[in-house]
Write an enzyme that holds these catalytic residues in place. Sequence first.
Site, PDB file in Angstrom:
ATOM      1  N   LYS A 209       0.943  -1.284   0.022  1.00 28.76           N
ATOM      2  CA  LYS A 209      -0.171  -0.020   0.242  1.00 28.76           C
ATOM      3  C   LYS A 209       0.775   1.129  -0.044  1.00 28.76           C
ATOM      4  O   LYS A 209       1.707   1.509   0.982  1.00 28.76           O
ATOM      5  CB  LYS A 209      -0.946   0.057   1.217  1.00 28.76           C
ATOM      6  CG  LYS A 209      -2.001   1.009   0.851  1.00 28.76           C
ATOM      7  CD  LYS A 209      -2.639   1.647   2.060  1.00 28.76           C
ATOM      8  CE  LYS A 209      -1.786   2.705   2.920  1.00 28.76           C
ATOM      9  NZ  LYS A 209      -1.643   4.005   2.025  1.00 28.76           N
ATOM     10  N   GLY A 262       7.232   5.239   7.545  1.00 28.85           N
ATOM     11  CA  GLY A 262       6.631   6.278   7.919  1.00 28.85           C
ATOM     12  C   GLY A 262       6.954   7.030   9.230  1.00 28.85           C
ATOM     13  O   GLY A 262       7.755   7.049   9.764  1.00 28.85           O
ATOM     14  N   SER A 263       5.756   7.488   9.519  1.00 31.16           N
ATOM     15  CA  SER A 263       6.042   8.253  10.844  1.00 31.16           C
ATOM     16  C   SER A 263       6.162   7.552  11.883  1.00 31.16           C
ATOM     17  O   SER A 263       5.626   6.547  12.216  1.00 31.16           O
ATOM     18  CB  SER A 263       5.075   9.266  10.969  1.00 31.16           C
ATOM     19  OG  SER A 263       3.598   8.493  11.294  1.00 31.16           O
ATOM     20  N   THR A 264       6.855   8.131  13.127  1.00 33.24           N
ATOM     21  CA  THR A 264       7.062   7.580  14.429  1.00 33.24           C
ATOM     22  C   THR A 264       5.637   7.509  14.922  1.00 33.24           C
ATOM     23  O   THR A 264       5.562   6.278  15.585  1.00 33.24           O
ATOM     24  CB  THR A 264       7.979   8.360  15.367  1.00 33.24           C
ATOM     25  OG1 THR A 264       9.229   8.216  14.655  1.00 33.24           O
ATOM     26  CG2 THR A 264       8.137   7.608  16.605  1.00 33.24           C
ATOM     27  N   GLU A 265       4.820   8.353  14.766  1.00 29.73           N
ATOM     28  CA  GLU A 265       3.500   8.318  15.531  1.00 29.73           C
ATOM     29  C   GLU A 265       2.770   6.760  14.951  1.00 29.73           C
ATOM     30  O   GLU A 265       2.303   6.206  15.719  1.00 29.73           O
ATOM     31  CB  GLU A 265       2.688   9.435  15.039  1.00 29.73           C
ATOM     32  CG  GLU A 265       1.309   9.489  15.468  1.00 29.73           C
ATOM     33  CD  GLU A 265       0.614  10.610  14.502  1.00 29.73           C
ATOM     34  OE1 GLU A 265       0.890  11.364  13.998  1.00 29.73           O
ATOM     35  OE2 GLU A 265      -0.758  10.472  14.639  1.00 29.73           O
ATOM     36  N   ILE A 266       2.634   6.554  13.700  1.00 33.54           N
ATOM     37  CA  ILE A 266       1.892   5.490  13.128  1.00 33.54           C
ATOM     38  C   ILE A 266       2.660   4.287  13.315  1.00 33.54           C
ATOM     39  O   ILE A 266       1.973   3.302  13.756  1.00 33.54           O
ATOM     40  CB  ILE A 266       1.665   5.443  11.464  1.00 33.54           C
ATOM     41  CG1 ILE A 266       0.852   6.803  11.323  1.00 33.54           C
ATOM     42  CG2 ILE A 266       0.800   4.516  11.091  1.00 33.54           C
ATOM     43  CD1 ILE A 266      -0.438   7.030  11.881  1.00 33.54           C
ATOM     44  N   GLY A 267       3.846   4.515  13.271  1.00 34.64           N
ATOM     45  CA  GLY A 267       4.793   2.991  13.683  1.00 34.64           C
ATOM     46  C   GLY A 267       4.333   2.763  15.332  1.00 34.64           C
ATOM     47  O   GLY A 267       4.170   1.272  15.643  1.00 34.64           O
ATOM     48  N   GLU A 284      10.524   1.323   9.972  1.00 38.15           N
ATOM     49  CA  GLU A 284      11.418   2.231   9.617  1.00 38.15           C
ATOM     50  C   GLU A 284      10.730   3.628   9.993  1.00 38.15           C
ATOM     51  O   GLU A 284      10.073   4.090   8.980  1.00 38.15           O
ATOM     52  CB  GLU A 284      12.141   2.054   8.295  1.00 38.15           C
ATOM     53  CG  GLU A 284      13.374   2.477   8.018  1.00 38.15           C
ATOM     54  CD  GLU A 284      13.224   3.769   7.475  1.00 38.15           C
ATOM     55  OE1 GLU A 284      13.297   4.861   8.467  1.00 38.15           O
ATOM     56  OE2 GLU A 284      13.256   4.130   6.327  1.00 38.15           O
ATOM     57  N   CYS A 318      14.167  10.515   6.016  1.00 40.57           N
ATOM     58  CA  CYS A 318      14.168  10.223   7.353  1.00 40.57           C
ATOM     59  C   CYS A 318      15.642  10.394   7.630  1.00 40.57           C
ATOM     60  O   CYS A 318      15.766  10.497   9.206  1.00 40.57           O
ATOM     61  CB  CYS A 318      13.705   8.852   7.494  1.00 40.57           C
ATOM     62  SG  CYS A 318      14.393   7.578   6.153  1.00 40.57           S
ATOM     63  N   GLU A 415      11.566  16.092  14.451  1.00 35.36           N
ATOM     64  CA  GLU A 415      11.748  15.905  12.936  1.00 35.36           C
ATOM     65  C   GLU A 415      10.904  16.925  12.311  1.00 35.36           C
ATOM     66  O   GLU A 415       9.668  17.322  12.431  1.00 35.36           O
ATOM     67  CB  GLU A 415      11.296  14.504  12.627  1.00 35.36           C
ATOM     68  CG  GLU A 415      11.640  14.129  10.908  1.00 35.36           C
ATOM     69  CD  GLU A 415      11.247  12.655  10.614  1.00 35.36           C
ATOM     70  OE1 GLU A 415      10.055  12.318  11.012  1.00 35.36           O
ATOM     71  OE2 GLU A 415      12.239  12.219  10.160  1.00 35.36           O
TER      72      GLU A 415
HETATM   73  P1  NAD Z   1       2.351   8.470   7.895  1.00 36.76           P
HETATM   74  O1  NAD Z   1       3.053   7.795   8.941  1.00 36.76           O
HETATM   75  O2  NAD Z   1       0.792   8.574   8.244  1.00 36.76           O
HETATM   76  O3  NAD Z   1       2.380   7.501   6.377  1.00 36.76           O
HETATM   77  C1  NAD Z   1       3.246   6.506   6.047  1.00 36.76           C
HETATM   78  C2  NAD Z   1       2.292   5.385   5.300  1.00 36.76           C
HETATM   79  O4  NAD Z   1       1.540   4.860   6.353  1.00 36.76           O
HETATM   80  C3  NAD Z   1       1.477   5.787   4.180  1.00 36.76           C
HETATM   81  O5  NAD Z   1       1.233   4.707   3.384  1.00 36.76           O
HETATM   82  C4  NAD Z   1       0.049   5.999   5.018  1.00 36.76           C
HETATM   83  O6  NAD Z   1      -1.112   5.854   4.270  1.00 36.76           O
HETATM   84  C5  NAD Z   1       0.048   4.941   6.097  1.00 36.76           C
HETATM   85  N1  NAD Z   1      -0.765   4.820   7.188  1.00 36.76           N
HETATM   86  C6  NAD Z   1      -1.183   6.096   7.875  1.00 36.76           C
HETATM   87  N2  NAD Z   1      -1.973   5.735   8.958  1.00 36.76           N
HETATM   88  C7  NAD Z   1      -1.905   4.307   9.061  1.00 36.76           C
HETATM   89  C8  NAD Z   1      -2.398   3.582   9.952  1.00 36.76           C
HETATM   90  N3  NAD Z   1      -3.014   3.880  11.031  1.00 36.76           N
HETATM   91  N4  NAD Z   1      -2.390   2.131   9.750  1.00 36.76           N
HETATM   92  C9  NAD Z   1      -1.689   1.674   8.781  1.00 36.76           C
HETATM   93  N5  NAD Z   1      -1.039   2.705   7.725  1.00 36.76           N
HETATM   94  C10 NAD Z   1      -1.217   3.847   7.994  1.00 36.76           C
HETATM   95  O7  NAD Z   1       3.160   9.766   7.546  1.00 36.76           O
HETATM   96  P2  NAD Z   1       2.603  11.039   6.970  1.00 36.76           P
HETATM   97  O8  NAD Z   1       1.353  11.455   7.668  1.00 36.76           O
HETATM   98  O9  NAD Z   1       2.505  11.010   5.528  1.00 36.76           O
HETATM   99  O10 NAD Z   1       3.738  11.795   7.219  1.00 36.76           O
HETATM  100  C11 NAD Z   1       3.812  12.652   8.817  1.00 36.76           C
HETATM  101  C12 NAD Z   1       5.190  12.449   9.115  1.00 36.76           C
HETATM  102  O11 NAD Z   1       5.746  11.336   8.896  1.00 36.76           O
HETATM  103  C13 NAD Z   1       6.305  13.588   8.317  1.00 36.76           C
HETATM  104  O12 NAD Z   1       5.871  14.890   8.956  1.00 36.76           O
HETATM  105  C14 NAD Z   1       7.362  13.122   8.671  1.00 36.76           C
HETATM  106  O13 NAD Z   1       7.933  13.370   9.877  1.00 36.76           O
HETATM  107  C15 NAD Z   1       7.392  11.443   8.874  1.00 36.76           C
HETATM  108  N6  NAD Z   1       7.508  10.667   7.816  1.00 36.76           N
HETATM  109  C16 NAD Z   1       8.700   9.987   7.890  1.00 36.76           C
HETATM  110  C17 NAD Z   1       8.949   8.957   6.641  1.00 36.76           C
HETATM  111  C18 NAD Z   1      10.224   8.025   6.845  1.00 36.76           C
HETATM  112  O14 NAD Z   1      10.706   7.815   5.687  1.00 36.76           O
HETATM  113  N7  NAD Z   1      10.707   7.797   7.835  1.00 36.76           N
HETATM  114  C19 NAD Z   1       8.115   9.293   5.564  1.00 36.76           C
HETATM  115  C20 NAD Z   1       7.418   9.839   5.504  1.00 36.76           C
HETATM  116  C21 NAD Z   1       6.841  10.677   6.638  1.00 36.76           C
HETATM  117 MN    MN Z   2      -0.310  10.421   8.750  1.00 35.16          MN
END
Ligand code: NAD
Ligand code: MN
Length: 509
Positions: A209, A262-267, A284, A318, A415
């Site tokens: 996805k 992706g984000s630390t929050e969703i991680g 990651e 990142c 970040e």
């Molecule tokens: P995000 O973590 O929301 O999105 C990353 C991926 O996860 C996307 O494919 C998104 O659709 C998916 N996702 C979102 N919520 C989800 C959930 N609850 N369950 C499963 N999958 C989910 O990132 P964002 O909102 O696009 O960006 C926010 C912040 O994250 C940025 O400002 C940046 O600081 C950070 N970020 C980090 C990286 C990295 O490479 N480490 C990449 C993008 C963003």
């Molecule tokens: Mn997000």
Amino acid sequence: MGKDEPARGSGGEQIRRREADLAEPGVRWDYAPARESREIVRLRERYDLFVGGRWLEPKTERTFTTIDPATEEPLAEVAEAGEEDVDLAVRAAAEAWEARWRDLPGRERAKYLYRIARALQERSREFAVLETLNNGKPIKESRDVDVPLAAAHFFYYAGWADKLEYAFPGRRPRPLGVAAQITPWNFPLLMCAWKLAPALATGNTAVLKPASTTPLTALLLAEVIQEADLPPGVVNVITGPGGRTGGWLAAHPAVAKVAFTGSTEIGKVLRRSLAGSGKRLTLELGGKAANIIFEDAPIDQAIEGIVNGIFFNQGEVCCAGSRLFVQESVAELVIAKLKARLSTLRVGDPLDKNTDIGAINNRAQLAKIQELVRSGIEEGAEIYQPECELPERGFWFRPTLFTNVAMSHRIAREEIFGPVLSILTFRTPEEAVEKANNTEYGLSAGIWTEKGSRILWMAERMKAGVVWANTFNRFDPSSPFGGYKESGFGREGGRHGLEPYLDLDGGAA
Ligand code: NAD
Ligand code: MN
């Protein structure tokens, strides 16, 4: 006439005059844009889901619009996968795994990976232009970094597919099953390659996805995968909003492994929601990398590395070198050189081959950058931004430096994920280590010094997954990449990158 005085109008004088002209600071060379044409990209009006080797209309009957962040113009409509669609995709992947893929000899799996790698090379210009259109990154980066590295990743892991027993001597490497792979918008295609290549090489199938703002190169990759004749269902690409589509995908009971960038929050959300599920997870996440420059560093080389470290991909990286630690004795010099270099960076049209800084990927990200930059000013740091014109529409942010930064400032801790560098100073190597490690993150670090012993001393003490010495943002598929602390866990790349997709102790299926 004196000896050193040439006759009026002599050749010597003319040469000297020409040199004087060139040295004059007022001389300007006209800027000639060299624009990549977008003709090569054949956008479809609407993209469906790629499930079981076919393009499938979503059961939701809903789509969302994906745009060009440099113009805010719509590019295409993209399917929104609902819970039922997610289920279809995971079941297609599970069936493909059981019926075909897990028992296919490694050398046969490798053939498909080589085919994908070659197709990426053959269609590299198309991929590069599409990536730039949908992400906003400069064409010279998508052309020279994203696409070639994505191909290199498939080539590299194709080479492992029939050598897994050599990667893990004395163990019995077995695939896990269906991998759910969720990728971010900053390197849309490259992150698909980081996810898919090791999963397929090790005999897993995948449901991928991509991020909602950048689905197009993942969908073009699906087209390439279809043309490469992969057995149907081995790779499925579904699109939709993170919280719903991504959430259902990660939670699906037939998924054996979740790989997330992706984000630390969703991680953290995923870590909690998958606890006790028995699923394997790798994360990651974010970073706040330190670039550390010692007084004996090759300064001009370091300036280039620091600029690349934070302005590459608009700082939406990142592992971006977003905190610069300068040894106090050279701080003034380094800051002056950085300011001069910043004013030469070209911000604007991502399809212009001379552009250094393109568009920020999305409005929410731009708002986040603006908010953090405001906090920097309010907390007392000093801002520097070169003057430059920005396009009227689209999401833009000027390259930005902050001096007088304190470790407690938000711009030194959080970040930003944008073209913003926070500059701090140190006196001793011990202080540099202490300050650089004083963060919740631990993804990467850069060290600039001529002293080899100091590089080793520092590298040993940095709490970061990757430590670069006298370089930065250098990637190779054979090097493992990944974080410590809140930057996540698990490694991608290299032999280490195989491990998250394998059962090494003989239990799985
Ligand atoms: P995000 O973590 O929301 O999105 C990353 C991926 O996860 C996307 O494919 C998104 O659709 C998916 N996702 C979102 N919520 C989800 C959930 N609850 N369950 C499963 N999958 C989910 O990132 P964002 O909102 O696009 O960006 C926010 C912040 O994250 C940025 O400002 C940046 O600081 C950070 N970020 C980090 C990286 C990295 O490479 N480490 C990449 C993008 C963003
Ligand atoms: Mn997000």
